[in-house]
Design a protein around this motif. Structure first.
Motif, PDB file in Angstrom:
ATOM      1  N   MET A 113       0.837  -1.196   0.000  1.00 14.53           N
ATOM      2  CA  MET A 113       0.000   0.000   0.000  1.00 14.53           C
ATOM      3  C   MET A 113       0.878   1.256   0.000  1.00 14.53           C
ATOM      4  O   MET A 113       0.691   2.158  -0.806  1.00 14.53           O
ATOM      5  CB  MET A 113      -0.917  -0.005   1.221  1.00 14.53           C
TER       6      MET A 113
ATOM      7  N   THR B  93       2.644   1.848  -3.329  1.00 10.80           N
ATOM      8  CA  THR B  93       1.746   2.353  -4.363  1.00 10.80           C
ATOM      9  C   THR B  93       1.465   3.830  -4.145  1.00 10.80           C
ATOM     10  O   THR B  93       1.480   4.618  -5.095  1.00 10.80           O
ATOM     11  CB  THR B  93       0.431   1.541  -4.350  1.00 10.80           C
ATOM     12  N   ILE B  94       1.222   4.210  -2.894  1.00  7.42           N
ATOM     13  CA  ILE B  94       0.983   5.625  -2.580  1.00  7.42           C
ATOM     14  C   ILE B  94       2.172   6.472  -3.046  1.00  7.42           C
ATOM     15  O   ILE B  94       2.016   7.441  -3.790  1.00  7.42           O
ATOM     16  CB  ILE B  94       0.764   5.834  -1.062  1.00  7.42           C
TER      17      ILE B  94
ATOM     18  N   LEU C 259       2.050   9.345  -5.971  1.00 10.42           N
ATOM     19  CA  LEU C 259       2.210  10.762  -5.648  1.00 10.42           C
ATOM     20  C   LEU C 259       3.204  11.418  -6.599  1.00 10.42           C
ATOM     21  O   LEU C 259       2.950  12.483  -7.150  1.00 10.42           O
ATOM     22  CB  LEU C 259       2.713  10.926  -4.204  1.00 10.42           C
ATOM     23  N   LEU C 260       4.335  10.755  -6.793  1.00  9.83           N
ATOM     24  CA  LEU C 260       5.365  11.317  -7.662  1.00  9.83           C
ATOM     25  C   LEU C 260       4.862  11.354  -9.098  1.00  9.83           C
ATOM     26  O   LEU C 260       5.028  12.353  -9.805  1.00  9.83           O
ATOM     27  CB  LEU C 260       6.649  10.484  -7.587  1.00  9.83           C
TER      28      LEU C 260
ATOM     29  N   TYR D  41       4.543  14.914 -11.395  1.00  8.12           N
ATOM     30  CA  TYR D  41       5.338  15.181 -12.599  1.00  8.12           C
ATOM     31  C   TYR D  41       4.506  15.177 -13.879  1.00  8.12           C
ATOM     32  O   TYR D  41       5.006  15.533 -14.936  1.00  8.12           O
ATOM     33  CB  TYR D  41       6.492  14.180 -12.707  1.00  8.12           C
TER      34      TYR D  41
ATOM     35  N   ILE E 102       6.720  22.928  -5.321  1.00  7.40           N
ATOM     36  CA  ILE E 102       5.779  22.329  -4.372  1.00  7.40           C
ATOM     37  C   ILE E 102       4.659  23.326  -4.045  1.00  7.40           C
ATOM     38  O   ILE E 102       3.486  22.957  -3.976  1.00  7.40           O
ATOM     39  CB  ILE E 102       6.511  21.903  -3.070  1.00  7.40           C
TER      40      ILE E 102
ATOM     41  N   ASN F 146      10.725  15.228  -4.424  1.00  5.38           N
ATOM     42  CA  ASN F 146      10.174  13.906  -4.105  1.00  5.38           C
ATOM     43  C   ASN F 146       9.995  13.711  -2.608  1.00  5.38           C
ATOM     44  O   ASN F 146       8.966  13.225  -2.134  1.00  5.38           O
ATOM     45  CB  ASN F 146      11.082  12.807  -4.668  1.00  5.38           C
TER      46      ASN F 146
ATOM     47  N   GLU G 120       9.730  16.064  -0.306  1.00  4.77           N
ATOM     48  CA  GLU G 120       8.702  16.982   0.199  1.00  4.77           C
ATOM     49  C   GLU G 120       7.295  16.467  -0.088  1.00  4.77           C
ATOM     50  O   GLU G 120       6.402  16.563   0.751  1.00  4.77           O
ATOM     51  CB  GLU G 120       8.852  18.365  -0.452  1.00  4.77           C
ATOM     52  N   LEU G 121       7.097  15.949  -1.313  1.00  2.64           N
ATOM     53  CA  LEU G 121       5.765  15.453  -1.691  1.00  2.64           C
ATOM     54  C   LEU G 121       5.298  14.382  -0.710  1.00  2.64           C
ATOM     55  O   LEU G 121       4.168  14.412  -0.227  1.00  2.64           O
ATOM     56  CB  LEU G 121       5.808  14.860  -3.101  1.00  2.64           C
ATOM     57  N   LEU G 122       6.176  13.443  -0.424  1.00  2.00           N
ATOM     58  CA  LEU G 122       5.810  12.363   0.487  1.00  2.00           C
ATOM     59  C   LEU G 122       5.574  12.912   1.893  1.00  2.00           C
ATOM     60  O   LEU G 122       4.596  12.563   2.556  1.00  2.00           O
ATOM     61  CB  LEU G 122       6.899  11.291   0.531  1.00  2.00           C
TER      62      LEU G 122
ATOM     63  N   GLN H  99       4.614  15.863   2.840  1.00  2.82           N
ATOM     64  CA  GLN H  99       3.373  16.623   2.989  1.00  2.82           C
ATOM     65  C   GLN H  99       2.148  15.717   2.964  1.00  2.82           C
ATOM     66  O   GLN H  99       1.187  15.936   3.702  1.00  2.82           O
ATOM     67  CB  GLN H  99       3.287  17.690   1.893  1.00  2.82           C
ATOM     68  N   PHE H 100       2.183  14.691   2.125  1.00  4.95           N
ATOM     69  CA  PHE H 100       1.067  13.742   2.066  1.00  4.95           C
ATOM     70  C   PHE H 100       0.838  13.101   3.437  1.00  4.95           C
ATOM     71  O   PHE H 100      -0.261  13.126   3.984  1.00  4.95           O
ATOM     72  CB  PHE H 100       1.349  12.667   1.018  1.00  4.95           C
ATOM     73  N   TYR H 101       1.896  12.536   3.972  1.00  8.09           N
ATOM     74  CA  TYR H 101       1.749  11.760   5.214  1.00  8.09           C
ATOM     75  C   TYR H 101       1.492  12.625   6.435  1.00  8.09           C
ATOM     76  O   TYR H 101       1.197  12.107   7.504  1.00  8.09           O
ATOM     77  CB  TYR H 101       2.985  10.872   5.438  1.00  8.09           C
TER      78      TYR H 101
ATOM     79  N   LEU I 281      -5.586   6.935   6.631  1.00  7.34           N
ATOM     80  CA  LEU I 281      -4.505   5.944   6.513  1.00  7.34           C
ATOM     81  C   LEU I 281      -4.667   4.872   7.588  1.00  7.34           C
ATOM     82  O   LEU I 281      -4.521   3.676   7.314  1.00  7.34           O
ATOM     83  CB  LEU I 281      -3.143   6.648   6.638  1.00  7.34           C
TER      84      LEU I 281
ATOM     85  N   ALA J  18      -4.544   2.149  -1.472  1.00 10.43           N
ATOM     86  CA  ALA J  18      -3.598   3.210  -1.834  1.00 10.43           C
ATOM     87  C   ALA J  18      -4.257   4.217  -2.767  1.00 10.43           C
ATOM     88  O   ALA J  18      -4.204   5.427  -2.526  1.00 10.43           O
ATOM     89  CB  ALA J  18      -2.359   2.613  -2.499  1.00 10.43           C
TER      90      ALA J  18
ATOM     91  N   LEU K 239      -6.665   6.551  -0.997  1.00  6.57           N
ATOM     92  CA  LEU K 239      -6.005   7.625  -0.247  1.00  6.57           C
ATOM     93  C   LEU K 239      -5.553   8.752  -1.179  1.00  6.57           C
ATOM     94  O   LEU K 239      -5.668   9.931  -0.846  1.00  6.57           O
ATOM     95  CB  LEU K 239      -4.810   7.064   0.536  1.00  6.57           C
ATOM     96  N   ILE K 240      -5.058   8.366  -2.320  1.00  6.82           N
ATOM     97  CA  ILE K 240      -4.616   9.366  -3.301  1.00  6.82           C
ATOM     98  C   ILE K 240      -5.814  10.223  -3.735  1.00  6.82           C
ATOM     99  O   ILE K 240      -5.704  11.442  -3.864  1.00  6.82           O
ATOM    100  CB  ILE K 240      -3.976   8.675  -4.526  1.00  6.82           C
TER     101      ILE K 240
ATOM    102  N   TYR L 272      -6.642  12.698  -1.041  1.00  9.29           N
ATOM    103  CA  TYR L 272      -5.613  13.744  -0.970  1.00  9.29           C
ATOM    104  C   TYR L 272      -5.820  14.786  -2.056  1.00  9.29           C
ATOM    105  O   TYR L 272      -5.581  15.968  -1.856  1.00  9.29           O
ATOM    106  CB  TYR L 272      -4.235  13.105  -1.109  1.00  9.29           C
ATOM    107  N   LYS L 273      -6.261  14.340  -3.211  1.00 11.01           N
ATOM    108  CA  LYS L 273      -6.411  15.250  -4.352  1.00 11.01           C
ATOM    109  C   LYS L 273      -7.571  16.232  -4.160  1.00 11.01           C
ATOM    110  O   LYS L 273      -7.628  17.265  -4.812  1.00 11.01           O
ATOM    111  CB  LYS L 273      -6.623  14.442  -5.644  1.00 11.01           C
TER     112      LYS L 273
END
Lengths: 359, 359
Positions: free
Chosen positions: A310, A313-314, A318-319, A323, A354, B315, B317-319, B321-323, B332, B350, B353-354, B357-358
């Motif tokens: 899980m 995949t998240i 996200l990445l 992009y 960001i 990369n 930062e993205l993770l 901020q998500f978590y 989660l 997964a 959750l995405i 988040y969106k």
């Protein structure tokens, strides 16, 4: 076609003889080789144990094209309810240890027992070293032509997370295609071991004598993960050295903390080249699976691995979404130039992107 | 305090004698050891070459606490305009090759030439193997007590991207503190080599004789990245074997494609233990830096590395901020339970959750 009676039948292009002589099978193969094919056709193919459909679906998983990714996601979703109770075995060892020969010997033994074996690989370094493991099917010539075996090289990619995710998804498709024994090969050198250990039920470390730093450093971390350490090339003059190494490893392992599975890792010798010791190794694996199914470790471990899946995949999604956002694609090009011309620090350029993405 | 005349002065806690006897220095050290300290105080400390301030700032970089991350970002931003023209050297080699001894010998040689040396490490496996490289300063006892050297173990973390990003940020702080030679150590086993290669100007591979698969497999990829291959422990009875290996590596390297830097990698022997060959190695490095500054590879390479750094920061930062988003934190937990109870597939959990988040 996975149900062919003689698993050792050989033919070209990994297709069993029955497939070549059977007009229906030929038509089916030609069907799945067409350029455009719908996801539901691929799913049907997979559930009917058609390996050409499986190969094409894996190619979609490995693609970076948005339409392919969408198709791949839909195929995985449809296959998920149909996965079987396979066993997943990870095999590692430094280059030169004889991984291919070992996997071929083990695979052929398994198909002779009526098992359906899929061999996958995780090698994120292949992009750099331009030599993917399992890239060359001739390395396992006999197994590659076995009607009950399926061999697929490592997906490419310099990012371990992406490679691991693709491999997990490939496992699902292989299982839905009826493969009941999944072997995942990796090179014995670090991070990819950890990734593979996280997706298998049993983790096997191959060793050879005279490899230098067998028992120290990073190798210790890998040895701690191992459910079995097998010393390969234990033949001829090398037999005695192999036994000495076996005793040394046995001693090292006895000092490790007890495993959650309650399994005591076994250490043994084999000669994959001469197919010696393979039967015994499989017998031990069988008793391992009996043990961990009885004490529910099998189930618990799979649950934890599902959590890993899980998260993978998240992170990957996200990445991917970042992009592929139009505003980011545009600004990324601008910021790349600014960074290259020393007009913006990479750190500030990143944080600015960001901020734009968050709007 | 980096300007102490005698770099070999020894004292406790890596503080030069002048610091211990000078009341102002003592007051300053005590100041930077206080519990709460503002970012501007830390930045001032760094720009005044105070290593206690440097250590504390690195600790902020390595923290996962939101307030610390914010502070760290602000410190990096303030330090960026003040970084000097350092050289960055990556050193790798499998465990047992003598990396610590080599780095200590090289580092002491450099401080004796008036250089200010920072030694960092990238070892994402340290979380697993519970033995971080450079974790134990006693491994480089002499260098650790050198007033012109600064040693910092690998930041912890199982995620290579995060570890690499923190190391890049640490390089910036070290340079702002006046260190002009940055040495980055890593274990010679795969992905982390690639990460380190991407953040240095010069990449050095240490080898020893009898390590088995010296010239094949994954090692080839690392060897292709190397600007120098040094065979360590070339002393006593081993000298001749080392020369044989040197010739073999020389031959292998001559078959590699030409480097963008136009530099032809050099291969030589040394004995770090007996401090033999170190002076010659540094002379060659000096001529390397002359070459690549003249043909502008130094500059071009740094630009490309800055792009890598930008991507890494994005990369990571993205993770992050998500978590850390409240809605995600809540969902989660729910999805984790659902996956563990086999109520949701990890794949669907997964993607769900995405979607949240969106929104």
């Amino acid at each position: 076609m996975l149900k062919a009676n003689n698993p050792n039948k050989k033919s070209s292009q990994n297709i069993s003889l029955s497939e070549i002589t059977n007009p229906n099978a030929i038509a089916q193969i030609q069907h799945f080789r067409k350029k455009e094919i719908s996801t539901s056709e691929l799913v049907n193919g997979i559930l009917n144990q058609n390996r050409t459909a499986l190969s094409r679906a894996i190619t979609l998983i490995e693609s970076t094209h948005p339409t392919h990714i969408e198709k791949a996601n839909s195929i995985i979703k449809s296959c998920l309810p149909h996965v079987n109770q396979s066993v997943r075995i990870g095999i590692t060892g430094i280059p030169g240890v004889g991984k291919s020969t070992f996997i071929e010997a083990l695979g052929i033994h398994l198909t002779s027992l009526g098992k359906k074996v899929a061999v996958l690989a995780v090698d994120p370094s292949s992009a750099l070293s331009s030599g993917s493991i399992l890239g060359d099917k001739t390395r396992m010539e006999e197994l590659a032509q076995d009607a009950n075996a399926f061999i697929r090289p490592s997906p490419s990619g310099s990012n371990l997370g992406g490679v691991a995710r693709k491999t997990r998804e490939t496992i699902i498709l292989c299982e839905a295609t009826g493969f009941d024994t999944i072997i995942i090969e990796t090179v014995g050198v670090g991070q990819s071991e950890i990734a593979v250990h996280r997706m298998v039920d049993f983790f096997l470390l191959l060793q050879i004598t005279g490899a230098g730093d067998d028992l120290q450093g990073i190798k210790r971390g890998i040895m701690e993960m191992a459910d079995a350490v097998i010393i390969n090339k234990a033949d001829g003059e090398n037999s005695q050295n192999a036994q000495v190494l076996q005793a040394a490893i046995q001693k090292t392992i006895s000092l490790f903390p007890k495993k959650d599975s309650e399994w005591v890792p076994f250490v043994s010798c084999c000669s994959a080249l001469h197919k010696e010791g393979i039967t015994e190794i499989w017998q031990t694996l069988t008793s391992y699976f009996e043990t961990i199914k009885k004490n529910h470790f099998f189930e618990e471990n799979r649950k934890n691995q599902n959590l890993d899946w899980m998260y993978e995949t998240i992170n990957d999604e996200l990445l991917h979404q970042f992009y592929n956002q139009p505003a980011i694609i545009t600004q990324l090009e601008i910021n790349k130039k600014a960074v290259q011309n020393n007009e913006k620090s990479p750190f500030e350029a990143a944080l600015e992107l960001i901020r734009i993405y968050k709007k």
